[in-house]
Design a protein around this motif. Structure first.
Motif, PDB file in Angstrom:
ATOM      1  N   PHE A  99       0.822  -1.199   0.000  1.00 52.06           N
ATOM      2  CA  PHE A  99       0.000   0.000   0.000  1.00 52.06           C
ATOM      3  C   PHE A  99       0.860   1.255   0.000  1.00 52.06           C
ATOM      4  O   PHE A  99       1.750   1.407   0.833  1.00 52.06           O
ATOM      5  N   ARG A 100       0.602   2.110  -0.955  1.00 51.18           N
ATOM      6  CA  ARG A 100       1.264   3.412  -1.021  1.00 51.18           C
ATOM      7  C   ARG A 100       0.236   4.533  -1.023  1.00 51.18           C
ATOM      8  O   ARG A 100       0.325   5.486  -0.245  1.00 51.18           O
ATOM      9  N   ARG A 101      -0.722   4.415  -1.944  1.00 54.35           N
ATOM     10  CA  ARG A 101      -1.722   5.474  -2.118  1.00 54.35           C
ATOM     11  C   ARG A 101      -3.078   4.837  -2.377  1.00 54.35           C
ATOM     12  O   ARG A 101      -3.165   3.706  -2.839  1.00 54.35           O
ATOM     13  N   CYS A 102      -4.088   5.593  -2.137  1.00 50.47           N
ATOM     14  CA  CYS A 102      -5.444   5.134  -2.417  1.00 50.47           C
ATOM     15  C   CYS A 102      -5.932   5.877  -3.663  1.00 50.47           C
ATOM     16  O   CYS A 102      -6.852   6.707  -3.579  1.00 50.47           O
ATOM     17  N   VAL A 103      -5.290   5.597  -4.779  1.00 47.67           N
ATOM     18  CA  VAL A 103      -5.648   6.234  -6.046  1.00 47.67           C
ATOM     19  C   VAL A 103      -5.842   5.153  -7.096  1.00 47.67           C
ATOM     20  O   VAL A 103      -5.108   4.165  -7.136  1.00 47.67           O
ATOM     21  N   ALA A 104      -6.794   5.357  -7.985  1.00 49.98           N
ATOM     22  CA  ALA A 104      -7.211   4.315  -8.923  1.00 49.98           C
ATOM     23  C   ALA A 104      -6.080   3.758  -9.790  1.00 49.98           C
ATOM     24  O   ALA A 104      -6.029   2.535  -9.998  1.00 49.98           O
ATOM     25  N   PRO A 105      -5.179   4.581 -10.321  1.00 50.59           N
ATOM     26  CA  PRO A 105      -4.132   4.015 -11.204  1.00 50.59           C
ATOM     27  C   PRO A 105      -3.222   3.003 -10.526  1.00 50.59           C
ATOM     28  O   PRO A 105      -2.540   2.237 -11.214  1.00 50.59           O
ATOM     29  N   ASP A 106      -3.179   2.979  -9.189  1.00 44.88           N
ATOM     30  CA  ASP A 106      -2.304   2.049  -8.474  1.00 44.88           C
ATOM     31  C   ASP A 106      -2.912   0.653  -8.358  1.00 44.88           C
ATOM     32  O   ASP A 106      -2.251  -0.262  -7.868  1.00 44.88           O
ATOM     33  N   TYR A 107      -4.145   0.452  -8.766  1.00 49.14           N
ATOM     34  CA  TYR A 107      -4.868  -0.796  -8.552  1.00 49.14           C
ATOM     35  C   TYR A 107      -5.134  -1.493  -9.883  1.00 49.14           C
ATOM     36  O   TYR A 107      -5.451  -0.851 -10.891  1.00 49.14           O
ATOM     37  N   ASP A 108      -4.979  -2.812  -9.892  1.00 52.94           N
ATOM     38  CA  ASP A 108      -4.953  -3.576 -11.135  1.00 52.94           C
ATOM     39  C   ASP A 108      -6.241  -4.307 -11.457  1.00 52.94           C
ATOM     40  O   ASP A 108      -6.638  -4.403 -12.613  1.00 52.94           O
ATOM     41  N   SER A 109      -6.871  -4.872 -10.438  1.00 58.26           N
ATOM     42  CA  SER A 109      -8.063  -5.698 -10.654  1.00 58.26           C
ATOM     43  C   SER A 109      -9.270  -4.977 -10.077  1.00 58.26           C
ATOM     44  O   SER A 109      -9.207  -4.485  -8.951  1.00 58.26           O
ATOM     45  N   TRP A 110     -10.348  -4.954 -10.839  1.00 57.60           N
ATOM     46  CA  TRP A 110     -11.537  -4.188 -10.466  1.00 57.60           C
ATOM     47  C   TRP A 110     -12.795  -5.035 -10.546  1.00 57.60           C
ATOM     48  O   TRP A 110     -12.921  -5.917 -11.407  1.00 57.60           O
ATOM     49  N   GLY A 111     -13.721  -4.743  -9.644  1.00 56.91           N
ATOM     50  CA  GLY A 111     -15.047  -5.314  -9.738  1.00 56.91           C
ATOM     51  C   GLY A 111     -15.909  -4.510 -10.698  1.00 56.91           C
ATOM     52  O   GLY A 111     -15.463  -3.513 -11.274  1.00 56.91           O
ATOM     53  N   GLN A 112     -17.167  -4.927 -10.819  1.00 56.87           N
ATOM     54  CA  GLN A 112     -18.066  -4.300 -11.784  1.00 56.87           C
ATOM     55  C   GLN A 112     -18.774  -3.077 -11.215  1.00 56.87           C
ATOM     56  O   GLN A 112     -19.379  -2.305 -11.979  1.00 56.87           O
ATOM     57  N   GLY A 113     -18.723  -2.899  -9.927  1.00 58.71           N
ATOM     58  CA  GLY A 113     -19.336  -1.744  -9.286  1.00 58.71           C
ATOM     59  C   GLY A 113     -20.739  -2.018  -8.778  1.00 58.71           C
ATOM     60  O   GLY A 113     -21.446  -2.903  -9.267  1.00 58.71           O
TER      61      GLY A 113
END
Length: 128
Positions: free
Chosen positions: A107-121
């Motif tokens: 964990f470094r930042r809570c920003v979207a570009p740092d995260y690779d896998s996403w749910g559908q929302g």
């Protein structure tokens, strides 16, 4: 392959509560940094809350956006391979599609570009 599925969204009155769930399959969540993000119409995706891994490489520390501090709580249930976002005292400005996301990086930042896998929302609407 990691898959994330969010649930728990809905329509709630101002001041109400919801608990969002992010269930994972294909990988053990306690090795991953997990984040909850939201995106309202016409706005950028923003980090709401993130939690570091709990496998010993990190300490399970948490981050909250200023706008949700004291109202939202992120937590893990490793036995269920699920991360939750408890949302209390909801406001109309919390209305958005909420996404959970994961990364294998520390964990470094809570920003979207740092995260690779996403749910559908899942849609959260706060309205009277």
């Amino acid at each position: 392959q990691l898959q994330l599925v969010e649930s728990g969204g809905g329509l709630v009155q101002p001041g109400g509560s919801l608990r969002l769930s992010c269930a994972a399959s294909g990988f053990t969540l306690d090795y991953l940094t997990i984040g909850w993000f939201r995106q309202a119409p016409g706005k950028e995706r923003e980090g709401v809350s993130c939690i570091s891994s709990s496998d010993g490489s990190s300490d399970g520390s948490t981050y909250y956006a200023d706008s949700v501090k004291g109202r939202f709580t992120i937590s893990r249930d490793n036995a269920k391979n699920t991360v939750y976002l408890q949302m209390n005292s909801l406001k109309p400005e919390d209305t958005a599609v909420y996404y959970c996301a994961a990364t294998g990086r520390l964990f470094r930042r809570c920003v979207a570009p740092d995260y690779d896998s996403w749910g559908q929302g899942t849609q959260v609407t706060v309205s009277s």
